[in-house]
Design a protein around this motif. Structure first.
Motif, PDB file in Angstrom:
ATOM      1  N   GLN A  92      20.228   9.085   6.311  1.00 11.24           N
ATOM      2  CA  GLN A  92      20.794   7.927   6.987  1.00 11.24           C
ATOM      3  C   GLN A  92      21.313   6.965   5.916  1.00 11.24           C
ATOM      4  O   GLN A  92      20.571   6.582   5.014  1.00 11.24           O
ATOM      5  N   VAL A  93      22.578   6.615   6.031  1.00  9.28           N
ATOM      6  CA  VAL A  93      23.182   5.725   5.036  1.00  9.28           C
ATOM      7  C   VAL A  93      23.424   4.361   5.680  1.00  9.28           C
ATOM      8  O   VAL A  93      24.100   4.255   6.703  1.00  9.28           O
ATOM      9  N   GLU A  94      22.849   3.342   5.065  1.00  6.14           N
ATOM     10  CA  GLU A  94      23.027   1.973   5.551  1.00  6.14           C
ATOM     11  C   GLU A  94      24.067   1.277   4.692  1.00  6.14           C
ATOM     12  O   GLU A  94      23.971   1.272   3.457  1.00  6.14           O
ATOM     13  N   HIS A  95      25.052   0.690   5.339  1.00  4.96           N
ATOM     14  CA  HIS A  95      26.145   0.024   4.627  1.00  4.96           C
ATOM     15  C   HIS A  95      26.113  -1.471   4.901  1.00  4.96           C
ATOM     16  O   HIS A  95      26.095  -1.898   6.058  1.00  4.96           O
ATOM     17  N   THR A  96      26.118  -2.259   3.829  1.00  8.81           N
ATOM     18  CA  THR A  96      26.199  -3.711   3.963  1.00  8.81           C
ATOM     19  C   THR A  96      27.340  -4.197   3.078  1.00  8.81           C
ATOM     20  O   THR A  96      27.408  -3.827   1.904  1.00  8.81           O
ATOM     21  N   ALA A  97      28.218  -5.007   3.627  1.00 11.84           N
ATOM     22  CA  ALA A  97      29.318  -5.594   2.862  1.00 11.84           C
ATOM     23  C   ALA A  97      29.194  -7.099   2.911  1.00 11.84           C
ATOM     24  O   ALA A  97      29.034  -7.689   3.983  1.00 11.84           O
ATOM     25  N   THR A  98      29.241  -7.736   1.758  1.00  8.57           N
ATOM     26  CA  THR A  98      29.046  -9.183   1.695  1.00  8.57           C
ATOM     27  C   THR A  98      29.723  -9.753   0.462  1.00  8.57           C
ATOM     28  O   THR A  98      30.019  -9.021  -0.487  1.00  8.57           O
ATOM     29  N   THR A  99      29.954 -11.053   0.478  1.00  7.71           N
ATOM     30  CA  THR A  99      30.387 -11.743  -0.739  1.00  7.71           C
ATOM     31  C   THR A  99      29.245 -12.564  -1.332  1.00  7.71           C
ATOM     32  O   THR A  99      29.339 -13.040  -2.443  1.00  7.71           O
ATOM     33  N   GLN A 100      28.160 -12.720  -0.560  1.00  8.53           N
ATOM     34  CA  GLN A 100      27.040 -13.572  -0.980  1.00  8.53           C
ATOM     35  C   GLN A 100      25.957 -12.717  -1.641  1.00  8.53           C
ATOM     36  O   GLN A 100      24.838 -12.584  -1.117  1.00  8.53           O
ATOM     37  N   ILE A 101      26.299 -12.121  -2.767  1.00 10.14           N
ATOM     38  CA  ILE A 101      25.383 -11.179  -3.405  1.00 10.14           C
ATOM     39  C   ILE A 101      24.073 -11.860  -3.822  1.00 10.14           C
ATOM     40  O   ILE A 101      22.984 -11.405  -3.471  1.00 10.14           O
ATOM     41  N   ALA A 102      24.159 -12.926  -4.593  1.00  9.25           N
ATOM     42  CA  ALA A 102      22.932 -13.568  -5.082  1.00  9.25           C
ATOM     43  C   ALA A 102      22.094 -14.109  -3.933  1.00  9.25           C
ATOM     44  O   ALA A 102      20.877 -13.908  -3.890  1.00  9.25           O
ATOM     45  N   GLN A 103      22.742 -14.781  -2.987  1.00  3.53           N
ATOM     46  CA  GLN A 103      22.004 -15.384  -1.889  1.00  3.53           C
ATOM     47  C   GLN A 103      21.253 -14.344  -1.064  1.00  3.53           C
ATOM     48  O   GLN A 103      20.125 -14.576  -0.626  1.00  3.53           O
ATOM     49  N   GLU A 104      21.887 -13.189  -0.842  1.00  4.61           N
ATOM     50  CA  GLU A 104      21.275 -12.191   0.033  1.00  4.61           C
ATOM     51  C   GLU A 104      20.406 -11.179  -0.715  1.00  4.61           C
ATOM     52  O   GLU A 104      19.446 -10.652  -0.156  1.00  4.61           O
ATOM     53  N   LEU A 105      20.739 -10.906  -1.976  1.00  2.92           N
ATOM     54  CA  LEU A 105      20.037  -9.836  -2.687  1.00  2.92           C
ATOM     55  C   LEU A 105      18.942 -10.338  -3.613  1.00  2.92           C
ATOM     56  O   LEU A 105      17.962  -9.622  -3.851  1.00  2.92           O
TER      57      LEU A 105
END
Length: 474
Positions: A92-105
């Motif tokens: 199962q591959v989960e895909h997340t696309a974001t511009t808020q890398i630091a805030q979310e990761l």
């Protein structure tokens, strides 16, 4: 292929993030409550190693992929994930696309629950040096020594373009795969220039003369995004300086040498920007624009030049008119006595992909990167983004847009005369809080070149003396 989970000191990690200025992001402060103790998996998913499975991927292990959805979008990543699912249909591959890398990761790293693949890019990326220094990145050496998907007799390390290994190596360990071989030229619309009989300038004097001609037509010579991307103009200023003085100009800056920002050619490059501001060569109102807004004005014909990385065409897809014919040209030299030729070009492997050391599926993460570098994966990236991946020959079969054609021609013309700087990746906080801010002040006319140079040098000296910030040399 079982790899040890590094013992992480979360308190130290948080301290380093704070030193790097990254604990100011929303949500990060609450993490101090769990800043002690362990966390994360003790072992990663493990499959049997074979010729078909050189990295020992567990076929049924899930894969968590987080992509920075910036100038390159994420369509290419969805294609790469399909390649993974085709190879490992049980996963199962989960895909997340974001511009808020630091805030979310950042909270996920601190909690010991990072994804298996992270495209750590964009303005909100997590500081590279901090991640590397704290052992948050898996060693990618097994990937480098793995065979390519296309030829079992060729290793991954042998298909990477020059500079990729250097750019991704911290403390002697290769931990970041910069997937895009970005070039940083100045851009213009070929039809607009042909209509007006303009030629891209090769020297500063030519550029200033052309700016005057352009301004007389009612078009602004240059545009920039002052709210978040004033630093793009560094490619014009420092780019001219490095071409004039040679690659050591940038090397001294990267190594935080005393008076590095006071080198004559660096001062001359900054003075050139000050003169352009004073003469009104930058589009009025640029200071209040985001980079995408400035770029939109540019493709609408309100400005003649824009300086940016080679993701620009993809970022403006659907906005630029079909006949805009976005075209790249190297930035000028300061004068004809330059150390590097006019054709010299700044290139830099960018779009840093990492496999977090605490990921649940480290081997799957490495395999995902191996699939990205397959002929199918890399050529699809070139086709979808009009950009050059860091894989030899990957763009050869891709449908070439005008921008990609012009970048490829510029790279061919540059040959071995390519250069770069690392200050933007080694010292992200300094780059953002000092360089970007002072460039914004310079472009807005709030400070002059002398103030810019003295302020940046002073802050660089403080950085050099700060023992809390890991240092690098080249």
């Amino acid at each position: 292929m079982n790899r040890p989970r590094p013992g992480l000191d979360r308190r130290q990690f948080l301290q380093r993030l704070a030193a790097a200025g990254l604990l100011t992001v929303p949500g990060a402060g609450v993490l101090s409550a769990c800043a002690t103790g362990g966390g994360g998996p003790a072992t990663a998913a493990q499959g049997d190693v074979s010729a078909q499975n050189p990295l020992g991927v567990a076929a049924d292990a899930g894969l968590d992929v987080v992509i920075f959805k910036g100038g390159y979008g994420d369509e290419y990543a969805l294609f790469h994930e399909e390649l993974y699912k085709k190879a490992y249909p049980q996963a199962q591959v989960e895909h997340t696309a974001t511009t808020q890398i630091a805030q979310e990761l950042q909270p996920r790293f601190v909690a010991g629950n990072p994804p298996d693949v992270l495209d750590n890019s964009g303005a909100q990326k997590i500081d590279y040096a901090t991640l590397a220094a704290e052992g948050q990145c898996a060693d990618l050496a097994p990937l480098l020594d793995a065979p390519t998907v296309d030829d079992p007799n060729v290793k991954i390390r042998d298909i990477l373009l020059p500079g990729v290994l250097e750019q991704g190596t911290y403390g002697g360990k290769f931990v970041m795969l910069n997937y895009v071989y970005a070039a940083f030229p100045m851009w213009y619309s070929k039809p607009l220039f042909e209509k007006n009989g303009w030629q891209p300038p090769t020297t500063l004097d030519e550029m200033l003369a052309l700016c005057e001609q352009i301004k007389a037509t009612g078009i602004s010579p240059w545009a920039y995004g002052g709210t978040n991307a004033a630093d793009y103009v560094l490619d014009l200023s420092l780019g001219m300086s490095v071409k004039q003085g040679g690659p050591d100009v940038a090397k001294k800056i990267d190594n935080l040498e005393p008076a590095a920002w006071q080198q004559d050619v660096v001062v001359a490059g900054v003075q050139a920007i000050e003169e352009m501001v004073r003469k009104g060569y930058f589009m009025p109102g640029s200071e209040a624009l985001k980079h995408t807004e400035a770029q939109t004005s540019w493709v609408q014909g309100k400005a003649a030049f824009y300086v940016s990385g080679s993701w620009l065409e993809n970022e403006m897809k659907g906005i630029a008119p079909p006949d805009f014919t976005m075209t790249a040209a190297p930035v000028p030299v300061l004068d004809s006595g330059s150390a590097l030729p006019v054709t010299a070009l700044r290139t830099q492997p960018t779009e840093a992909f990492i496999v977090p050391a605490r990921a649940k599926n480290v081997n799957g993460g490495l395999e995902y990167l191996r699939l990205m570098m397959s002929k199918e994966g890399a050529s699809k990236f070139a086709e979808l983004t009009a950009s050059v991946p860091s894989v030899k020959g990957a763009d050869a079969g891709a449908a070439a847009t005008p921008a990609l054609q012009s970048v490829t021609a510029a790279l061919d013309a540059a040959g071995s005369d390519v250069f770069s700087w690392q200050v933007n990746t080694w010292y992200v906080n300094f780059y953002k809080s000092v360089l970007q801010q002072q460039l914004g002040n310079l472009l807005a006319g709030r400070i002059d070149a002398n103030t810019f140079i003295s302020t940046v040098q002073s802050e660089a000296d403080k950085l050099a003396a700060d023992q809390n910030v890991p240092k690098f040399q080249r």
